[in-house]
Design a protein around this motif. Structure first.
Motif, mmCIF file in Angstrom:
data_model
loop_
_atom_site.group_PDB
_atom_site.id
_atom_site.type_symbol
_atom_site.label_atom_id
_atom_site.label_comp_id
_atom_site.label_asym_id
_atom_site.label_seq_id
_atom_site.Cartn_x
_atom_site.Cartn_y
_atom_site.Cartn_z
ATOM 1 N N THR A 140 0.831 -1.209 0.000
ATOM 2 C CA THR A 140 0.000 0.000 0.000
ATOM 3 C C THR A 140 0.864 1.257 0.000
ATOM 4 O O THR A 140 0.529 2.250 -0.661
ATOM 5 N N VAL A 141 1.983 1.242 0.730
ATOM 6 C CA VAL A 141 2.898 2.383 0.722
ATOM 7 C C VAL A 141 3.430 2.626 -0.689
ATOM 8 O O VAL A 141 3.451 3.770 -1.181
ATOM 9 N N VAL A 252 13.307 0.852 3.281
ATOM 10 C CA VAL A 252 12.170 1.405 3.995
ATOM 11 C C VAL A 252 11.549 0.277 4.826
ATOM 12 O O VAL A 252 11.074 -0.719 4.270
ATOM 13 N N LEU A 253 11.603 0.449 6.148
ATOM 14 C CA LEU A 253 10.961 -0.508 7.053
ATOM 15 C C LEU A 253 9.547 -0.003 7.339
ATOM 16 O O LEU A 253 9.360 1.063 7.940
ATOM 17 N N LEU A 284 8.692 3.770 8.552
ATOM 18 C CA LEU A 284 7.328 4.300 8.479
ATOM 19 C C LEU A 284 6.472 3.606 9.527
ATOM 20 O O LEU A 284 6.313 2.378 9.486
ATOM 21 N N GLN A 285 5.959 4.376 10.465
ATOM 22 C CA GLN A 285 4.974 3.845 11.398
ATOM 23 C C GLN A 285 3.603 3.967 10.711
ATOM 24 O O GLN A 285 2.931 4.991 10.779
ATOM 25 N N PHE A 331 5.190 9.049 10.821
ATOM 26 C CA PHE A 331 3.925 8.463 11.254
ATOM 27 C C PHE A 331 2.884 8.778 10.170
ATOM 28 O O PHE A 331 2.491 9.948 9.991
ATOM 29 N N VAL A 332 2.479 7.753 9.439
ATOM 30 C CA VAL A 332 1.673 7.955 8.239
ATOM 31 C C VAL A 332 0.527 6.952 8.190
ATOM 32 O O VAL A 332 0.460 5.994 8.976
ATOM 33 N N SER A 333 -0.322 7.200 7.236
ATOM 34 C CA SER A 333 -1.358 6.237 6.872
ATOM 35 C C SER A 333 -1.309 6.081 5.360
ATOM 36 O O SER A 333 -1.799 6.934 4.610
#
Length: 562
Positions: A140-141, A252-253, A284-285, A331-333
């Motif tokens: 999705t990212v 990218v984790l 990325l949280q 911190f993302v969605s």
């Protein structure tokens, strides 16, 4: 060539300055738009930043593109230079012998080396590898960054193999599998890569998705995005690292903000860090939109995640400093960002009422991640991809310079030797001309003296023979007859007898003396100068009387043998 390569290095350093001075939309740390800025104004800023990201000239990724073009142009010049120099050296090798066979073979090998480097440069791109546990939202990212639903995503274990998304110039997307160049319909990705399908590939297999550059601004700048299976569902982590990670520029984790950073994720990146020197890692949280349901704990949870991820990057992996680590955690969605961009691409109105509270802040932070990610990968890729080629180009140019320098040194030495030889020849020629001139003058005088001596001797001998004519007449024994007819014959016979006797007597008296005189003169010329003696030999008889020398003496009585 070294100066040209130095210009490329300077351009790279200039790129770092550009990156260091780049600015972008700042990521908020709160849960909403904040302050007096309205949601509508914030969205206008978001859309403006989005438009800026899509601008091909303002993207930091253009640093890599320009550097790649520049170094390709440089290697094109090097290739042309090597070809021209090889052609020249082949001529030198065949004509002058200034270049040995081993050196010529060594120089010809540079053509293959340069062609190989050009081939590698044509394939070089900026590679980003996404890792994380199952269902953390890696696909999705990537889809959100690309602005389209390209990779399969969903709940549970979805991605079963490695998926590499790269841009192509064609207008239609297609995919290729590992070890095959056959173009397949991109819709088949669900059959090949989805963990729920029976025809799925192995977890270490690679599927390349070739997506039109016109549909995605990010792919226009030689960026390649690699999606991976969950690191908690496979034991092939070492194989993954060897096969897919060693050439990655950025990792990218994708973590799940609903939980915490797990040992599985830490162990994987410890393996990566042991194989690569200080890898570039972003964390990325994801699913931070779930925190909107518990606003009273939002700041505490964010602080807790930040402390743990910063400690992981700084204290455990030791890949960045403390102040740098905070710029690597976001911190993302991804789901919200994807939905917003899909709506935007369809031309739908920017209605944010359907999103949880704090959407603007999360979307800003996702864009902040994209900006810093682009800056980091561009700078890193220029160094990792091109620095080695730049050094190799300098090395090749230096080796070529050494070979050509040796040839020039040999040519200069030979030139000096030839110049000295030429000067010696000119000096010898000048000396010979002077000697020849002096000898010619002397020989002319000698010849005049010989002629005078011959005239004197002939005159004396002729006078003596004339006085002895009575003897010759007495030796004539033919009978005399007074008849007129017989008398004429008698006169002719007497005349022939006198002439023959007179000539033979003169030759007997003069030949030996003249021959000795000429031979003495010839010996004198030979002893004085060998070269003029050779010229003299060609015009006068030698002692041996060889066929190459004249053996006749011209006298007042005709030409006779000496």
């Amino acid at each position: 060539m070294s100066s040209v390569l130095n210009r490329t290095t300077s351009m790279m350093n200039g790129g770092e300055m550009y990156l260091g001075g780049a600015t972008g939309v700042g990521g908020g740390n709160g849960d909403g738009g904040g302050g007096s800025t309205s949601l509508r104004d914030s969205l206008v800023g978001v859309l403006g930043a989005r438009h800026l990201r899509e601008s091909p000239t303002s993207s930091p990724l253009q640093i890599f593109v320009r550097a790649k073009k520049k170094i390709n142009d440089i290697y094109q010049e090097i290739e042309e230079y090597v070809a021209e120099t090889t052609q020249f050296l082949e001529g030198v090798h065949n004509d002058r012998g200034l270049l040995g066979d081993p050196e010529l073979r060594e120089f010809k090998s540079y053509s293959g080396k340069v062609a190989g480097i050009k081939e590698v440069l044509a394939r070089d791109h900026m590679k980003v590898a996404f890792f994380g546990r199952t269902s953390n939202g890696k696909s999705t990212v990537i889809n959100a960054m690309l602005g389209d639903k390209i990779l399969p995503s969903g709940i549970g274990h979805t991605t079963n193999c490695f998926l590499q998304v790269e841009g192509v110039e064609q207008n239609e997307p297609y995919l290729t599998t590992e070890g095959s160049s056959e173009k397949q319909n991109v819709k088949g990705i669900g059959q090949l890569a989805h963990a729920l399908c029976n025809n799925r590939l192995g977890d270490s297999s690679l599927v390349r998705i070739h997506w039109p550059k016109t549909r995605c601004p990010l792919l226009r700048d030689d960026v390649v995005l690699v999606d991976s299976p969950g690191i908690d569902v496979s034991e092939s982590l070492d194989e993954w690292i060897d096969k897919h990670c060693l050439d990655a520029d950025v990792f990218v984790l994708v973590a799940n903000s609903e939980s915490t950073l797990m040992n599985t994720e830490k162990n994987f990146f410890h393996k990566v860090s042991s194989r690569l020197s200080k890898p570039n890692i972003f964390i990325l949280q994801n699913r931070w939109d779930m925190a909107a349901s518990e606003p009273e704990f939002l700041n505490e949870v964010r602080r807790q995640h930040m402390e743990r991820t910063v400690g992981f990057l700084v204290d455990e992996l030791k890949v960045v400093q403390g102040h740098q680590a905070e710029q690597r955690v976001f911190f993302v969605s991804a789901k919200e960002a994807l939905q917003h961009r899909l709506s935007e691409s369809r031309g739908q109105p920017n209605d944010t009422s359907g999103y949880p509270e704090g959407f603007t802040s999360r979307y800003f932070e996702f864009q902040d991640f994209e900006r810093k990610f682009e800056e980091c990968i561009s700078k890193t890729a220029v160094i990792t991809k091109f620095d080695q080629h730049t050094q190799r180009g300098k090395c090749i140019s230096g080796e070529i310079q050494v070979i050509v320098g040796r040839i020039m040194e040999r040519a200069w030495q030979e030139r000096e030797e030839k110049m000295k030889e030429r000067q010696n020849l000119w000096a010898r020629l000048d000396h010979t001309e002077k000697e020849l001139h002096a000898l010619t003058t002397q020989m002319k005088e000698k010849i005049c003296s010989i002629v005078e001596d011959v005239e004197r001797r002939v005159s004396n001998a002729l006078n003596e023979e004339i006085r002895r004519l009575s003897v010759l007449v007495d030796e004539f024994n033919e009978p005399f007859h007074p008849d007129p007819l017989v008398l004429n014959v008698y006169k002719k016979t007497l005349h022939a007898h006198v002439e023959s006797g007179l000539g033979s007597n003169l030759r007997a008296r003069l030949s030996s003396a003249l021959a000795l005189n000429i031979e003495s003169s010839q010996s004198e010329m030979t002893n004085r100068h060998s070269y003029p003696a050779f010229a003299f030999h060609s015009s006068y008889p030698s002692r041996s009387g060889s066929s190459n020398s004249s053996s006749a003496l011209r006298t007042p009585f005709g030409t006779g043998t000496v």
